[in-house]
Scaffold this active site. Structure first.
Site, PDB file in Angstrom:
ATOM      1  N   LYS A 157      46.082  34.570  38.483  1.00 44.91           N
ATOM      2  CA  LYS A 157      46.609  35.866  38.694  1.00 44.91           C
ATOM      3  C   LYS A 157      46.562  36.049  40.226  1.00 44.91           C
ATOM      4  CE  LYS A 157      45.809  40.840  37.923  1.00 44.91           C
ATOM      5  NZ  LYS A 157      44.841  42.082  37.370  1.00 44.91           N
ATOM      6  N   SER A 177      47.681  45.559  35.613  1.00 48.24           N
ATOM      7  CA  SER A 177      48.428  44.536  36.576  1.00 48.24           C
ATOM      8  C   SER A 177      48.349  42.970  36.266  1.00 48.24           C
ATOM      9  CB  SER A 177      47.403  44.769  38.204  1.00 48.24           C
ATOM     10  OG  SER A 177      46.153  44.129  37.833  1.00 48.24           O
ATOM     11  N   SER A 182      43.773  47.045  33.465  1.00 48.42           N
ATOM     12  CA  SER A 182      44.620  46.158  33.940  1.00 48.42           C
ATOM     13  C   SER A 182      44.973  44.868  33.337  1.00 48.42           C
ATOM     14  CB  SER A 182      44.397  45.764  35.315  1.00 48.42           C
ATOM     15  OG  SER A 182      44.647  46.850  36.496  1.00 48.42           O
TER      16      SER A 182
END
Length: 464
Positions: A74, A149, A173
């Site tokens: 990520k 996210s 997220s």
């Protein structure tokens, strides 16, 4: 091979039944075919370098439980030698020289870190778009958002570009994109996976790192790699390995269904119905499901949450604003709110958090797990920054539409986002959150394992 489970792949790699070179070749071919349409993986490393690293894995000793497995990290995590932008123009040229702790643990376990997965700018907002790499699309409808996210991570899993992905979760997220992409995401008990030991390390107990995968068993495999105490962190706990997940009888368990929190969380049509279909799976396995009244005032949870969240974000991003570096409107809003707060406002918010934690602990004396939807809306237009209304009710902040995740986030409970299937009208994926008392990570994953055996949604409905 690319659709195989991570635990099957890693076993085959470690026993030399599958070569890391072949797996890397298939991974890169899948990325070349699929990624241009969804934009989930960014900053992909040089192909020749990746193939050389895979060849070295085949020729050298087995390094750990993820030996030879390609993973994209990520883009909120620093990885040595790979641009680590956080989706921010201010960091678009940043190339770290060392790994963050979670990346170092993946690398030490034998994973080959191939690039990054896309995120919103600084991870703010559950919609993956930024001015550096652009937007990531939902693989089930490329005109729609994938969430965030950890949106790039969820899409990379759903499309077979990776078998495991790391996520992080402050405000849903990894839970929201897991639901919208028909995969699993696990928010562990706060402190189980240590944060990067830098900056202020004591006060901001909100966000956590966690694993994402196409099955709970793969979640468990990855959790064992990234969890465990770090001597540089003041928080952390030593736990027994969770992989392989032990079988758990569902018969006789009591599950509490919180629904829309007695209409405090507005929902788009079909969300609750799909969630109840997921609950019926547990009933078919012998559990009892009870709809329970809202156990705590939703507005108190919300007010506590946005106070502590803005205070935390201001602590990390205010220096960027002071230096005049570019920030999106939502980041500026959070920073300005955080900077305006008094110490006693923060204290009162933490008192509310403590009250909700105590009330939740009482609920778990009766229920083995509680369930909420992973989102209040279906995936929305990829060009829309955020939903401004739900079912006719206006949203007063850029993240109010994500309120359903705050009961878990506020008090750091373990929570598994599981796929619930596909909407009857729109055919889009959705999910539910299954959460339990602090420290019940293994028990929640065992529930997920039983659910997955009965449904196998990621395997039945991969995106076209």
């Amino acid at each position: 091979m690319i659709r195989s489970s991570a635990h099957e792949l890693t076993k085959s790699l470690s026993q030399r039944q599958v070569s890391a070179v072949d797996l890397m070749q298939q991974t890169l071919e899948q990325i070349a075919e699929v990624n241009p349409g969804v934009n989930a993986i960014v900053a992909l490393r040089d192909v020749a370098d990746l193939m050389a690293e895979a060849q070295a894995a085949d020729q050298g000793p087995v390094r750990g439980p993820l030996h030879g497995l390609p993973i994209a990290v990520k883009d909120l995590v620093n990885v040595a030698g790979i641009p680590s932008t956080q989706g921010s123009p201010a960091l678009k040229d940043a190339v770290p020289t060392s790994d963050d702790l979670i990346a170092a643990r993946m690398r030490a376990a034998g994973a080959i870190l191939i690039g990054k997965t896309n995120v919103p700018e600084h991870g703010l907002g559950s919609h993956t778009f930024n001015p550096v790499y652009g937007a990531t699309s939902n693989p089930y409808d490329r005109n729609l958002t994938c969430g965030g996210s950890s949106g790039g991570a969820a899409v990379a899993l759903a499309t077979g570009m990776v078998a495991l992905a790391d996520g992080s979760d402050m405000m849903g997220s990894l839970r929201n994109p897991a639901g919208w992409n028909n995969v699993y995401g696990f928010r562990p008990s706060w402190g189980l996976v240590p944060s990067e030991p830098q900056g202020e390390m004591f006060l901001h107990q909100l966000s956590t790192l966690g694993p994402m995968a196409r099955s709970p068993q793969d979640i468990s495999l990855f959790l064992d790699v990234i969890s465990g105490p770090d001597h540089r962190s003041p928080f952390g706990q030593a736990t027994a390995p969770t992989f392989p997940i032990k079988d758990r009888s569902i018969r006789g368990l009591k599950i509490g269904w919180l629904g829309d929190w007695q209409r405090c969380f507005p929902m788009e049509g079909g969300i609750l119905e799909l969630s109840q279909e997921a609950l019926s799976v547990f009933e078919s396995l012998g559990a009892s499901v009870e709809h329970i009244a809202a156990p705590f005032e939703a507005d108190l949870i919300w007010d506590s949450w946005i106070t502590l969240r803005s205070w935390s974000i201001a602590g990390s991003l205010a220096p960027m604003m002071e230096r005049g570096e570019p920030l999106k409107d939502s980041a500026i809003w959070e920073i300005e709110r955080g900077l305006s707060m008094s110490a006693m406002e923060v204290h009162r918010a933490s008192e509310i958090r403590s009250d909700w934690f105590r009330r939740a602990a009482q609920l778990f004396e009766t229920y083995d797990a509680l369930v909420l939807p992973t989102a209040q809306v279906w995936p929305f237009d990829v060009n829309l920054p955020w939903p401004t209304e739900i079912a006719g009710q206006g949203m007063d902040t850029y993240h109010r539409w994500m309120q359903v995740v705050t009961p878990v986030s506020l008090i750091g409970l373990p929570c598994l986002a599981v796929p619930a299937g596909f909407g009857a009208i729109n055919g889009l994926p959705g999910g539910v959150q299954i959460f339990g008392p602090r420290g019940s990570d293994a028990a929640i994953l065992a529930l997920g394992k039983a659910y997955h055996a009965a449904t196998e949604w990621p395997q039945k409905r991969p995106p076209v």
